[in-house]
Design a protein around this motif. Structure first.
Motif, short mmCIF file in Angstrom:
data_model
loop_
_atom_site.label_atom_id
_atom_site.label_comp_id
_atom_site.label_asym_id
_atom_site.label_seq_id
_atom_site.Cartn_x
_atom_site.Cartn_y
_atom_site.Cartn_z
N GLU A 153 0.82 -1.22 0.00
CA GLU A 153 0.00 0.00 0.00
C GLU A 153 0.86 1.27 0.00
O GLU A 153 0.73 2.15 0.85
N PRO A 154 1.78 1.43 -0.97
CA PRO A 154 2.58 2.66 -1.03
C PRO A 154 1.70 3.84 -1.38
O PRO A 154 0.71 3.71 -2.11
N GLY A 166 3.83 10.32 1.11
CA GLY A 166 4.10 10.48 2.53
C GLY A 166 4.66 9.23 3.20
O GLY A 166 5.21 9.31 4.30
N LYS A 167 4.51 8.07 2.57
CA LYS A 167 5.03 6.84 3.14
C LYS A 167 6.48 6.63 2.72
O LYS A 167 6.90 7.07 1.65
N VAL A 168 7.22 5.91 3.59
CA VAL A 168 8.61 5.57 3.31
C VAL A 168 8.72 4.05 3.25
O VAL A 168 8.46 3.36 4.23
N ILE A 169 9.09 3.54 2.07
CA ILE A 169 9.19 2.10 1.84
C ILE A 169 10.65 1.74 1.58
O ILE A 169 11.34 2.45 0.84
N ALA A 191 5.26 7.29 -3.09
CA ALA A 191 6.01 7.08 -1.85
C ALA A 191 7.49 7.43 -2.03
O ALA A 191 7.99 7.54 -3.15
N ASP A 221 7.28 2.48 6.76
CA ASP A 221 5.90 2.10 6.48
C ASP A 221 5.81 0.76 5.76
O ASP A 221 4.74 0.14 5.72
N GLY A 222 6.91 0.33 5.17
CA GLY A 222 6.88 -0.95 4.47
C GLY A 222 8.28 -1.40 4.08
O GLY A 222 9.19 -0.58 3.94
N LYS A 226 7.51 0.55 11.65
CA LYS A 226 6.65 1.19 12.64
C LYS A 226 5.37 0.36 12.79
O LYS A 226 5.05 -0.46 11.92
N GLY A 248 3.29 -0.96 9.86
CA GLY A 248 4.16 -1.15 8.71
C GLY A 248 4.05 -2.57 8.17
O GLY A 248 3.75 -3.51 8.91
N ARG A 249 4.31 -2.73 6.90
CA ARG A 249 4.10 -4.01 6.23
C ARG A 249 5.41 -4.62 5.73
O ARG A 249 6.23 -3.92 5.14
#
Length: 341
Positions: A32-33, A36-39, A58, A104-105, A239, A242-243
């Motif tokens: 789910e990127p 605002g997310k950091v993968i 992302a 986040d992932g 976090k 997170g995935r």
């Protein structure tokens, strides 16, 4: 790092395969990127997953132990306006590159990249003659060192466990006899001997050298140990919410990932002969099906996807547990690295 009991992916040491990200739709659905997310992409390779994640808005921290992959990826870094950081690192160290607030992932594609297979000088493929190397990071013990210096018993263990090669004893003894006259230097030297010792039968779907080449690659790069440590690192780096998404290509890797998620879930161990063990706080909640395989349609388009399996979980708020590698029940092959004998 990709063989397995039965099917072998084409990246186990065969001919060239055009790079196509495996299970891409399923990976993006699990991650789910979004802006605002950091993968973190722990296995950058040719950047297939990374670019797809960037396309969703992302930010990506991408790692690869191969200096060639880092160099080739600089154009992608320049094209993405600061949203991509590309770092040369083994993915077992991924926690060191995560932001303090957590990731986040994380996605891990466990296997040698098609780029490495295509480069004869890297020595991964028995269909492309080159130095018998197989080192992803271009440093340390090479496959030639293993073949020329390991004791026969050690070669049998490597081929038998890491390659699930049923003819490991016959192949190891043939190697010992031949290297007494002349050391193995090229992929063709080794593949040619294996073809003589275990000739291909009409019903065989894979080349007779496939499993031995896979075993050498896995051993040289400590791929199973790297995977185990990367899973523990992911536990620290994600976090809550997170995935973690892992794509494997053979049974040894998939077994490690399956055991990890089982151990880090809320499933208590026990049997009718033993009392139930106290349930531990789940570190990961399940995400969708326990395992997702590629569709027949994808496997037809991309042969590398035939043996691919995806497993994923969502990080809870539970505290990190000790990194106990014994949960994977791996044999101790570290003593072989000294190349005694």
């Amino acid at each position: 790092m990709a063989a397995n009991s039965g099917e072998q992916s084409s990246e186990a040491g065969g001919g060239p395969v055009r790079h196509i990200p495996v299970l891409l739709h399923e990976v993006l659905k699990a991650l789910e990127p979004a802006p605002g997310k950091v993968i973190l992409d722990g296995t950058f390779g040719a950047g297939g997953y990374t670019q797809a994640i960037l396309d969703q808005g992302a930010h990506v921290i991408a790692l690869d132990r191969d200096p060639n992959a880092i160099a080739d990826g600089q154009a992608m870094v320049a094209a993405n306006g600061g949203r991509l950081s590309l770092i040369q690192s083994q993915f077992s160290n991924l926690a060191a590159h995560a932001p303090a607030e957590g990731l986040d992932g994380i996605v891990l594609d466990i296997g040698v990249s098609s780029m490495q297979i295509d480069e004869a000088e890297r020595g991964f493929s028995f269909q492309r003659n080159g130095p018998l190397d197989m080192r992803m990071s271009s440093s340390g013990v090479s496959a030639a060192d293993v073949v020329n210096r390991c004791k026969v018993g050690d070669l049998i263990r490597i081929f038998g466990f890491l390659g699930e090669e049923k003819q490991s004893g016959r192949i190891a003894r043939a190697i010992e006899k031949k290297r007494a006259d002349e050391p193995f230097r090229t992929t063709r030297d080794l593949a040619g001997l294996i073809e003589i010792v275990t000739p291909r039968k009409a019903k065989d779907k894979i080349h007779p050298a496939t499993r031995v080449f896979q075993a050498l690659r896995v051993f040289v790069n400590d791929e199973l140990g790297e995977l185990a440590q990367a899973l523990f690192a992911a536990e620290r780096a994600l976090k809550p919410g997170g995935r973690l998404v892992v794509v494997t290509f053979h049974s040894l890797e998939d077994r490690i990932v399956k055991k990890y998620f089982a151990d880090r879930s809320d499933r208590a161990a026990g049997s009718r002969h033993m009392p139930m063990l106290a349930a531990k706080s789940a570190i990961f909640d399940s995400l969708g099906k326990p395992m997702i395989a590629a569709s027949d349609e994808e496997a037809d388009i991309n042969p590398r996807a035939r043996s691919a399996k995806l497993r994923a979980g969502v990080r809870t708020t539970a505290p990190v547990r000790p990194a106990d590698i014994s949960i994977f029940e791996l044999p101790d092959l570290t003593s072989l690295e000294k190349m005694g004998g």
